[in-house]
Design a protein around this motif. Sequence first.
Motif, PDB file in Angstrom:
ATOM      1  N   ALA A  23      -0.437   2.634  -3.860  1.00 20.92           N
ATOM      2  CA  ALA A  23       0.776   3.413  -3.588  1.00 20.92           C
ATOM      3  C   ALA A  23       1.886   3.097  -4.588  1.00 20.92           C
ATOM      4  O   ALA A  23       2.869   3.834  -4.677  1.00 20.92           O
ATOM      5  CB  ALA A  23       1.266   3.143  -2.166  1.00 20.92           C
ATOM      6  N   GLY A  24       1.753   1.991  -5.309  1.00 21.31           N
ATOM      7  CA  GLY A  24       2.772   1.609  -6.281  1.00 21.31           C
ATOM      8  C   GLY A  24       3.981   0.936  -5.659  1.00 21.31           C
ATOM      9  O   GLY A  24       5.100   1.059  -6.157  1.00 21.31           O
ATOM     10  N   VAL A  25       3.735   0.229  -4.551  1.00 22.36           N
ATOM     11  CA  VAL A  25       4.827  -0.494  -3.885  1.00 22.36           C
ATOM     12  C   VAL A  25       4.406  -1.944  -3.684  1.00 22.36           C
ATOM     13  O   VAL A  25       3.233  -2.281  -3.781  1.00 22.36           O
ATOM     14  CB  VAL A  25       5.183   0.133  -2.516  1.00 22.36           C
ATOM     15  CG1 VAL A  25       5.689   1.553  -2.687  1.00 22.36           C
ATOM     16  CG2 VAL A  25       4.016   0.084  -1.547  1.00 22.36           C
ATOM     17  N   ALA A  26       5.366  -2.779  -3.375  1.00 23.35           N
ATOM     18  CA  ALA A  26       5.079  -4.181  -3.092  1.00 23.35           C
ATOM     19  C   ALA A  26       4.382  -4.310  -1.742  1.00 23.35           C
ATOM     20  O   ALA A  26       4.590  -3.489  -0.839  1.00 23.35           O
ATOM     21  CB  ALA A  26       6.373  -4.998  -3.083  1.00 23.35           C
ATOM     22  N   VAL A  55       6.502  -4.057   1.334  1.00 22.69           N
ATOM     23  CA  VAL A  55       6.901  -2.717   1.799  1.00 22.69           C
ATOM     24  C   VAL A  55       5.909  -2.219   2.842  1.00 22.69           C
ATOM     25  O   VAL A  55       6.298  -1.756   3.918  1.00 22.69           O
ATOM     26  CB  VAL A  55       7.002  -1.716   0.618  1.00 22.69           C
ATOM     27  CG1 VAL A  55       7.211  -0.295   1.118  1.00 22.69           C
ATOM     28  CG2 VAL A  55       8.100  -2.118  -0.338  1.00 22.69           C
ATOM     29  N   VAL A  56       4.624  -2.333   2.553  1.00 23.03           N
ATOM     30  CA  VAL A  56       3.596  -1.891   3.502  1.00 23.03           C
ATOM     31  C   VAL A  56       3.683  -2.717   4.779  1.00 23.03           C
ATOM     32  O   VAL A  56       3.630  -2.172   5.887  1.00 23.03           O
ATOM     33  CB  VAL A  56       2.187  -1.983   2.875  1.00 23.03           C
ATOM     34  CG1 VAL A  56       1.110  -1.657   3.898  1.00 23.03           C
ATOM     35  CG2 VAL A  56       2.082  -1.053   1.675  1.00 23.03           C
ATOM     36  N   ARG A  57       3.853  -4.012   4.644  1.00 27.22           N
ATOM     37  CA  ARG A  57       3.965  -4.878   5.830  1.00 27.22           C
ATOM     38  C   ARG A  57       5.159  -4.494   6.690  1.00 27.22           C
ATOM     39  O   ARG A  57       5.054  -4.416   7.913  1.00 27.22           O
ATOM     40  CB  ARG A  57       4.061  -6.339   5.417  1.00 27.22           C
ATOM     41  CG  ARG A  57       2.747  -6.898   4.934  1.00 27.22           C
ATOM     42  CD  ARG A  57       2.842  -8.376   4.659  1.00 27.22           C
ATOM     43  NE  ARG A  57       1.539  -8.891   4.259  1.00 27.22           N
ATOM     44  CZ  ARG A  57       1.351  -9.989   3.583  1.00 27.22           C
ATOM     45  NH1 ARG A  57       2.386 -10.723   3.208  1.00 27.22           N
ATOM     46  NH2 ARG A  57       0.140 -10.385   3.263  1.00 27.22           N
ATOM     47  N   LYS A  58       6.311  -4.272   6.066  1.00 27.19           N
ATOM     48  CA  LYS A  58       7.511  -3.897   6.825  1.00 27.19           C
ATOM     49  C   LYS A  58       7.314  -2.572   7.549  1.00 27.19           C
ATOM     50  O   LYS A  58       7.723  -2.420   8.701  1.00 27.19           O
ATOM     51  CB  LYS A  58       8.725  -3.809   5.895  1.00 27.19           C
ATOM     52  CG  LYS A  58       9.259  -5.145   5.460  1.00 27.19           C
ATOM     53  CD  LYS A  58      10.454  -4.962   4.530  1.00 27.19           C
ATOM     54  CE  LYS A  58      10.994  -6.291   4.057  1.00 27.19           C
ATOM     55  NZ  LYS A  58      12.151  -6.120   3.170  1.00 27.19           N
ATOM     56  N   GLY A  99       6.991  -1.922  11.804  1.00 29.57           N
ATOM     57  CA  GLY A  99       8.006  -1.121  12.478  1.00 29.57           C
ATOM     58  C   GLY A  99       9.433  -1.506  12.132  1.00 29.57           C
ATOM     59  O   GLY A  99      10.359  -1.181  12.878  1.00 29.57           O
ATOM     60  N   LYS A 100       9.618  -2.171  11.018  1.00 27.74           N
ATOM     61  CA  LYS A 100      10.977  -2.540  10.594  1.00 27.74           C
ATOM     62  C   LYS A 100      11.791  -1.268  10.370  1.00 27.74           C
ATOM     63  O   LYS A 100      11.250  -0.236   9.974  1.00 27.74           O
ATOM     64  CB  LYS A 100      10.954  -3.367   9.311  1.00 27.74           C
ATOM     65  CG  LYS A 100      10.146  -4.630   9.384  1.00 27.74           C
ATOM     66  CD  LYS A 100      10.782  -5.658  10.269  1.00 27.74           C
ATOM     67  CE  LYS A 100       9.955  -6.941  10.216  1.00 27.74           C
ATOM     68  NZ  LYS A 100      10.395  -7.933  11.148  1.00 27.74           N
ATOM     69  N   THR A 101      13.075  -1.333  10.620  1.00 30.69           N
ATOM     70  CA  THR A 101      13.915  -0.140  10.511  1.00 30.69           C
ATOM     71  C   THR A 101      14.771  -0.112   9.253  1.00 30.69           C
ATOM     72  O   THR A 101      15.314   0.936   8.906  1.00 30.69           O
ATOM     73  CB  THR A 101      14.830  -0.007  11.740  1.00 30.69           C
ATOM     74  OG1 THR A 101      15.608  -1.200  11.877  1.00 30.69           O
ATOM     75  CG2 THR A 101      14.010   0.215  12.994  1.00 30.69           C
ATOM     76  N   ASN A 102      14.884  -1.229   8.564  1.00 25.75           N
ATOM     77  CA  ASN A 102      15.696  -1.285   7.353  1.00 25.75           C
ATOM     78  C   ASN A 102      14.778  -1.106   6.151  1.00 25.75           C
ATOM     79  O   ASN A 102      14.377  -2.073   5.511  1.00 25.75           O
ATOM     80  CB  ASN A 102      16.450  -2.619   7.285  1.00 25.75           C
ATOM     81  CG  ASN A 102      17.436  -2.659   6.152  1.00 25.75           C
ATOM     82  OD1 ASN A 102      17.785  -1.623   5.590  1.00 25.75           O
ATOM     83  ND2 ASN A 102      17.874  -3.844   5.792  1.00 25.75           N
ATOM     84  N   VAL A 151       4.637   5.594  -0.069  1.00 27.50           N
ATOM     85  CA  VAL A 151       3.536   5.280   0.842  1.00 27.50           C
ATOM     86  C   VAL A 151       3.026   6.553   1.506  1.00 27.50           C
ATOM     87  O   VAL A 151       1.823   6.828   1.528  1.00 27.50           O
ATOM     88  CB  VAL A 151       3.980   4.243   1.896  1.00 27.50           C
ATOM     89  CG1 VAL A 151       2.961   4.122   3.013  1.00 27.50           C
ATOM     90  CG2 VAL A 151       4.222   2.885   1.229  1.00 27.50           C
ATOM     91  N   LEU A 152       3.918   7.368   2.035  1.00 31.20           N
ATOM     92  CA  LEU A 152       3.510   8.594   2.719  1.00 31.20           C
ATOM     93  C   LEU A 152       2.845   9.599   1.788  1.00 31.20           C
ATOM     94  O   LEU A 152       1.977  10.367   2.202  1.00 31.20           O
ATOM     95  CB  LEU A 152       4.711   9.238   3.410  1.00 31.20           C
ATOM     96  CG  LEU A 152       5.264   8.472   4.609  1.00 31.20           C
ATOM     97  CD1 LEU A 152       6.511   9.169   5.147  1.00 31.20           C
ATOM     98  CD2 LEU A 152       4.212   8.328   5.695  1.00 31.20           C
ATOM     99  N   LYS A 153       3.244   9.578   0.527  1.00 32.55           N
ATOM    100  CA  LYS A 153       2.657  10.482  -0.464  1.00 32.55           C
ATOM    101  C   LYS A 153       1.151  10.267  -0.582  1.00 32.55           C
ATOM    102  O   LYS A 153       0.404  11.210  -0.863  1.00 32.55           O
ATOM    103  CB  LYS A 153       3.336  10.256  -1.816  1.00 32.55           C
ATOM    104  CG  LYS A 153       2.914  11.212  -2.898  1.00 32.55           C
ATOM    105  CD  LYS A 153       3.699  10.943  -4.176  1.00 32.55           C
ATOM    106  CE  LYS A 153       3.285  11.911  -5.263  1.00 32.55           C
ATOM    107  NZ  LYS A 153       4.013  11.656  -6.503  1.00 32.55           N
ATOM    108  N   MET A 154       0.690   9.061  -0.314  1.00 25.39           N
ATOM    109  CA  MET A 154      -0.740   8.763  -0.358  1.00 25.39           C
ATOM    110  C   MET A 154      -1.521   9.609   0.650  1.00 25.39           C
ATOM    111  O   MET A 154      -2.707   9.829   0.491  1.00 25.39           O
ATOM    112  CB  MET A 154      -0.980   7.273  -0.069  1.00 25.39           C
ATOM    113  CG  MET A 154      -0.409   6.326  -1.102  1.00 25.39           C
ATOM    114  SD  MET A 154      -1.313   6.333  -2.651  1.00 25.39           S
ATOM    115  CE  MET A 154      -2.842   5.601  -2.138  1.00 25.39           C
TER     116      MET A 154
END
Length: 76
Positions: free
Chosen positions: A26-29, A32-35, A39-42, A51-54
Amino acid sequence: MMSLATFVKERRKSVGLTQSEFAERAGVALTVVRKIEQGKTNLNMEKVNLVLKMFGHELVPVPSMSLQKTTINEKS
């Protein structure tokens, strides 16, 4: 309605990827996926959308029903 956390976790697992593998694709850390899955809100909206683009989705602002009713009533 399914939560963002549930959606991402279920979709990721359905394609057989670990959080680490998914984050890389996804090209993120990994954090980010863990948060997101915790269910983290920030969250950074750009990262969430990567992530959603995947899965062919994106997060966009949608007016709430209460705001629409207020706006409609104010115009009457």
